[in-house]
Write a protein that holds these residues in place. Structure first.
Motif, PDB file in Angstrom:
ATOM      1  N   ALA A  61       2.121  -2.905 -43.358  1.00 22.36           N
ATOM      2  CA  ALA A  61       1.192  -3.663 -44.199  1.00 22.36           C
ATOM      3  C   ALA A  61       0.444  -2.767 -45.183  1.00 22.36           C
ATOM      4  O   ALA A  61      -0.275  -3.255 -46.045  1.00 22.36           O
ATOM      5  N   GLY A  62       0.592  -1.431 -45.052  1.00 18.73           N
ATOM      6  CA  GLY A  62      -0.041  -0.513 -45.995  1.00 18.73           C
ATOM      7  C   GLY A  62      -1.385   0.035 -45.558  1.00 18.73           C
ATOM      8  O   GLY A  62      -2.082   0.644 -46.367  1.00 18.73           O
ATOM      9  N   ASN A  63      -1.762  -0.151 -44.290  1.00 21.33           N
ATOM     10  CA  ASN A  63      -3.022   0.392 -43.779  1.00 21.33           C
ATOM     11  C   ASN A  63      -2.772   1.713 -43.063  1.00 21.33           C
ATOM     12  O   ASN A  63      -1.741   1.883 -42.407  1.00 21.33           O
ATOM     13  N   PRO A  64      -3.724   2.655 -43.139  1.00 19.37           N
ATOM     14  CA  PRO A  64      -3.554   3.918 -42.422  1.00 19.37           C
ATOM     15  C   PRO A  64      -3.449   3.693 -40.915  1.00 19.37           C
ATOM     16  O   PRO A  64      -4.209   2.916 -40.339  1.00 19.37           O
ATOM     17  N   LEU A  65      -2.504   4.368 -40.297  1.00 18.44           N
ATOM     18  CA  LEU A  65      -2.274   4.279 -38.857  1.00 18.44           C
ATOM     19  C   LEU A  65      -2.699   5.579 -38.168  1.00 18.44           C
ATOM     20  O   LEU A  65      -3.280   5.563 -37.091  1.00 18.44           O
ATOM     21  N   ALA A  66      -2.432   6.710 -38.829  1.00 15.62           N
ATOM     22  CA  ALA A  66      -2.768   8.018 -38.269  1.00 15.62           C
ATOM     23  C   ALA A  66      -2.880   9.042 -39.395  1.00 15.62           C
ATOM     24  O   ALA A  66      -2.292   8.866 -40.462  1.00 15.62           O
ATOM     25  N   VAL A  67      -3.654  10.102 -39.118  1.00 16.14           N
ATOM     26  CA  VAL A  67      -3.860  11.185 -40.084  1.00 16.14           C
ATOM     27  C   VAL A  67      -3.536  12.502 -39.388  1.00 16.14           C
ATOM     28  O   VAL A  67      -4.024  12.756 -38.287  1.00 16.14           O
ATOM     29  N   ARG A  68      -2.713  13.336 -40.023  1.00 14.74           N
ATOM     30  CA  ARG A  68      -2.444  14.679 -39.508  1.00 14.74           C
ATOM     31  C   ARG A  68      -3.394  15.632 -40.226  1.00 14.74           C
ATOM     32  O   ARG A  68      -3.338  15.792 -41.442  1.00 14.74           O
ATOM     33  N   TYR A  69      -4.293  16.247 -39.422  1.00 12.62           N
ATOM     34  CA  TYR A  69      -5.289  17.170 -39.974  1.00 12.62           C
ATOM     35  C   TYR A  69      -5.614  18.232 -38.935  1.00 12.62           C
ATOM     36  O   TYR A  69      -5.738  17.925 -37.747  1.00 12.62           O
ATOM     37  N   ASP A  70      -5.747  19.453 -39.364  1.00 11.47           N
ATOM     38  CA  ASP A  70      -6.157  20.560 -38.506  1.00 11.47           C
ATOM     39  C   ASP A  70      -5.200  20.729 -37.318  1.00 11.47           C
ATOM     40  O   ASP A  70      -5.628  21.009 -36.199  1.00 11.47           O
ATOM     41  N   GLY A  71      -3.915  20.505 -37.553  1.00  4.58           N
ATOM     42  CA  GLY A  71      -2.907  20.666 -36.520  1.00  4.58           C
ATOM     43  C   GLY A  71      -2.875  19.567 -35.473  1.00  4.58           C
ATOM     44  O   GLY A  71      -2.207  19.700 -34.452  1.00  4.58           O
ATOM     45  N   ARG A  72      -3.607  18.485 -35.704  1.00  5.21           N
ATOM     46  CA  ARG A  72      -3.681  17.377 -34.741  1.00  5.21           C
ATOM     47  C   ARG A  72      -3.339  16.056 -35.425  1.00  5.21           C
ATOM     48  O   ARG A  72      -3.503  15.912 -36.621  1.00  5.21           O
ATOM     49  N   ILE A  73      -2.922  15.110 -34.603  1.00  3.08           N
ATOM     50  CA  ILE A  73      -2.722  13.742 -35.077  1.00  3.08           C
ATOM     51  C   ILE A  73      -3.964  12.951 -34.675  1.00  3.08           C
ATOM     52  O   ILE A  73      -4.322  12.909 -33.492  1.00  3.08           O
ATOM     53  N   TRP A  74      -4.613  12.345 -35.648  1.00  5.05           N
ATOM     54  CA  TRP A  74      -5.824  11.547 -35.429  1.00  5.05           C
ATOM     55  C   TRP A  74      -5.449  10.082 -35.594  1.00  5.05           C
ATOM     56  O   TRP A  74      -5.076   9.652 -36.693  1.00  5.05           O
TER      57      TRP A  74
END
Length: 103
Positions: free
Chosen positions: A21-34
């Motif tokens: 649907a185009g919404n954020p599901l996860a963010v990869r930052y600082d070596g982690r999946i958020w």
């Protein structure tokens, strides 16, 4: 709590995974999946093209809309909730972490 001076630099590149649907599901930052835990907030701002003096050929597309998402995330089920503000500039595919707060 707002990001502290010893915290990572803002405007850091991040990878964002989206739902169909185009919404954020996860963010990869600082070596982690958020993982995104709450309903994200989406908005657009306008680039000050007259200050950046950006010139592009006719037909290139939208060069003024800056896309933003505010997402609440956790990297584990018991980690503190954080709020990421994400930004994607016109003509860029790269998402940036504009701000980070710990709730």
């Amino acid at each position: 709590m707002t990001i502290a001076p010893e915290a990572p630099t803002l405007n850091a590149p991040v990878d964002v995974r989206f739902t169909k649907a185009g919404n954020p599901l996860a963010v990869r930052y600082d070596g982690r999946i958020w993982a995104v835990t709450e309903e994200p907030v989406h908005w657009f701002t306008r680039d000050s093209w007259w200050q950046t003096r950006r010139s592009v050929p006719v037909g290139v597309g939208n060069v003024v809309d800056i896309e933003h998402w505010r997402v609440q995330v956790r990297h584990t089920s018991d980690s503190p909730l954080r709020t990421f503000e994400l930004r994607r500039d016109p003509l860029s595919e790269q998402w940036l972490l504009e701000s980070l707060t710990e709730d």
